[in-house]
Motif scaffolding. Structure first.
Motif, mmCIF file in Angstrom:
data_model
loop_
_atom_site.group_PDB
_atom_site.id
_atom_site.type_symbol
_atom_site.label_atom_id
_atom_site.label_comp_id
_atom_site.label_asym_id
_atom_site.label_seq_id
_atom_site.Cartn_x
_atom_site.Cartn_y
_atom_site.Cartn_z
ATOM 1 N N ASP A 1 50.203 29.546 18.698
ATOM 2 C CA ASP A 1 49.356 28.755 17.821
ATOM 3 C C ASP A 1 49.610 29.154 16.373
ATOM 4 O O ASP A 1 50.190 30.214 16.106
ATOM 5 N N VAL A 2 49.131 28.328 15.456
ATOM 6 C CA VAL A 2 49.244 28.615 14.027
ATOM 7 C C VAL A 2 47.859 28.638 13.407
ATOM 8 O O VAL A 2 47.021 27.778 13.698
ATOM 9 N N VAL A 3 47.634 29.630 12.563
ATOM 10 C CA VAL A 3 46.447 29.669 11.728
ATOM 11 C C VAL A 3 46.941 29.537 10.289
ATOM 12 O O VAL A 3 47.653 30.408 9.791
ATOM 13 N N VAL A 4 46.605 28.418 9.658
ATOM 14 C CA VAL A 4 46.996 28.175 8.267
ATOM 15 C C VAL A 4 45.915 28.776 7.386
ATOM 16 O O VAL A 4 44.743 28.420 7.490
ATOM 17 N N MET B 1 43.026 24.884 -3.375
ATOM 18 C CA MET B 1 42.207 24.631 -2.193
ATOM 19 C C MET B 1 42.686 23.379 -1.470
ATOM 20 O O MET B 1 43.051 22.390 -2.094
ATOM 21 N N VAL B 2 42.674 23.430 -0.163
ATOM 22 C CA VAL B 2 43.038 22.287 0.663
ATOM 23 C C VAL B 2 41.796 21.421 0.865
ATOM 24 O O VAL B 2 40.752 21.919 1.279
ATOM 25 N N ASP B 3 41.931 20.132 0.568
ATOM 26 C CA ASP B 3 40.812 19.214 0.795
ATOM 27 C C ASP B 3 40.937 18.602 2.192
ATOM 28 O O ASP B 3 41.868 18.913 2.949
ATOM 29 N N ASP B 4 40.002 17.718 2.546
ATOM 30 C CA ASP B 4 39.990 17.135 3.897
ATOM 31 C C ASP B 4 41.265 16.348 4.190
ATOM 32 O O ASP B 4 41.786 16.408 5.307
ATOM 33 N N GLU B 5 41.762 15.624 3.208
ATOM 34 C CA GLU B 5 42.987 14.836 3.410
ATOM 35 C C GLU B 5 44.184 15.750 3.683
ATOM 36 O O GLU B 5 44.972 15.506 4.602
ATOM 37 N N ALA B 6 44.307 16.815 2.912
ATOM 38 C CA ALA B 6 45.408 17.764 3.109
ATOM 39 C C ALA B 6 45.264 18.486 4.441
ATOM 40 O O ALA B 6 46.253 18.728 5.149
ATOM 41 N N ARG B 7 44.031 18.819 4.809
ATOM 42 C CA ARG B 7 43.783 19.484 6.101
ATOM 43 C C ARG B 7 44.273 18.590 7.247
ATOM 44 O O ARG B 7 44.947 19.054 8.159
ATOM 45 N N ILE C 1 48.067 18.589 7.385
ATOM 46 C CA ILE C 1 48.564 19.843 7.967
ATOM 47 C C ILE C 1 48.405 19.826 9.488
ATOM 48 O O ILE C 1 49.333 20.155 10.231
ATOM 49 N N LEU C 2 47.229 19.429 9.955
ATOM 50 C CA LEU C 2 46.985 19.394 11.398
ATOM 51 C C LEU C 2 47.856 18.343 12.085
ATOM 52 O O LEU C 2 48.316 18.547 13.203
ATOM 53 N N GLY C 3 48.123 17.228 11.398
ATOM 54 C CA GLY C 3 49.015 16.206 11.931
ATOM 55 C C GLY C 3 50.446 16.716 12.058
ATOM 56 O O GLY C 3 51.134 16.433 13.041
ATOM 57 N N ALA C 4 50.895 17.480 11.061
ATOM 58 C CA ALA C 4 52.239 18.073 11.116
ATOM 59 C C ALA C 4 52.336 19.049 12.287
ATOM 60 O O ALA C 4 53.358 19.109 12.978
ATOM 61 N N ALA C 5 51.264 19.795 12.519
ATOM 62 C CA ALA C 5 51.252 20.726 13.654
ATOM 63 C C ALA C 5 51.319 19.969 14.973
ATOM 64 O O ALA C 5 52.091 20.334 15.868
ATOM 65 N N ARG C 6 50.530 18.903 15.100
ATOM 66 C CA ARG C 6 50.565 18.098 16.333
ATOM 67 C C ARG C 6 51.968 17.534 16.560
ATOM 68 O O ARG C 6 52.468 17.548 17.685
ATOM 69 N N VAL D 1 49.397 27.283 0.166
ATOM 70 C CA VAL D 1 48.827 26.622 -1.006
ATOM 71 C C VAL D 1 49.635 25.336 -1.179
ATOM 72 O O VAL D 1 50.797 25.271 -0.773
ATOM 73 N N PRO D 2 49.049 24.292 -1.771
ATOM 74 C CA PRO D 2 49.753 23.014 -1.882
ATOM 75 C C PRO D 2 50.807 23.026 -2.993
ATOM 76 O O PRO D 2 50.645 22.417 -4.052
ATOM 77 N N THR D 3 51.879 23.743 -2.742
ATOM 78 C CA THR D 3 53.014 23.860 -3.658
ATOM 79 C C THR D 3 54.286 23.747 -2.822
ATOM 80 O O THR D 3 54.222 23.825 -1.587
ATOM 81 N N PRO D 4 55.441 23.601 -3.456
ATOM 82 C CA PRO D 4 56.680 23.598 -2.659
ATOM 83 C C PRO D 4 56.839 24.870 -1.816
ATOM 84 O O PRO D 4 57.318 24.809 -0.682
ATOM 85 N N GLU D 5 56.409 26.004 -2.348
ATOM 86 C CA GLU D 5 56.493 27.265 -1.597
ATOM 87 C C GLU D 5 55.570 27.237 -0.379
ATOM 88 O O GLU D 5 55.941 27.686 0.711
#
Length: 131
Positions: A30-33, A47-53, A56-61, A8-12
């Protein structure tokens, strides 16, 4: 094999994502978020929006990890949702973030994190934000 990260989009949630990506890179998995809204919720700040998605995917790359973001609906029992995802993905581990709560708060409100820790049949890594 993969690692599930409850997000969830929180510090945790950010702590769980960072540690999950770190573990996945080390274990070459692999990771499944998992960003799971409660069924029937029309507006959900978690909820994660398109920008947050994309972030997240950029951090994984950047970590050298293949990742997907899943948003399955869940009812009153988030453990069932995670159990289903563990089974369908063959996950070797679940990473979740924990927030500080008083003992009375835990008693009165219960804890999804506690239920995940006790209810899942794979290792669960629980992390806290650093600050």
């Amino acid at each position: 094999m993969s690692i599930l990260v409850g997000y969830v989009p929180t510090p945790e949630g950010e702590a769980a994502l960072a540690r999950g990506l770190e573990m996945a890179a080390a274990l070459q998995q692999d990771v499944v978020v998992v960003n799971s809204p409660r069924r029937g919720s029309t507006v959900d700040a978690e909820m994660v929006d398109d920008e947050a998605r994309e972030r997240i995917l950029g951090a994984a790359r950047a970590a050298g990890v293949e990742a997907t973001v899943e948003q399955p609906l869940h009812g009153s029992d988030i453990v069932d949702t995670f159990e289903g995802l563990v089974a369908s993905t063959g996950a070797s581990m679940v990473v979740i973030g924990l927030r500080r709560r008083s003992p009375v708060g835990k008693l009165v409100l219960g804890s999804d994190a506690q239920r995940l820790l006790l209810g899942l049949d794979v290792p669960v890594l629980a992390v806290k934000p650093t600050a």
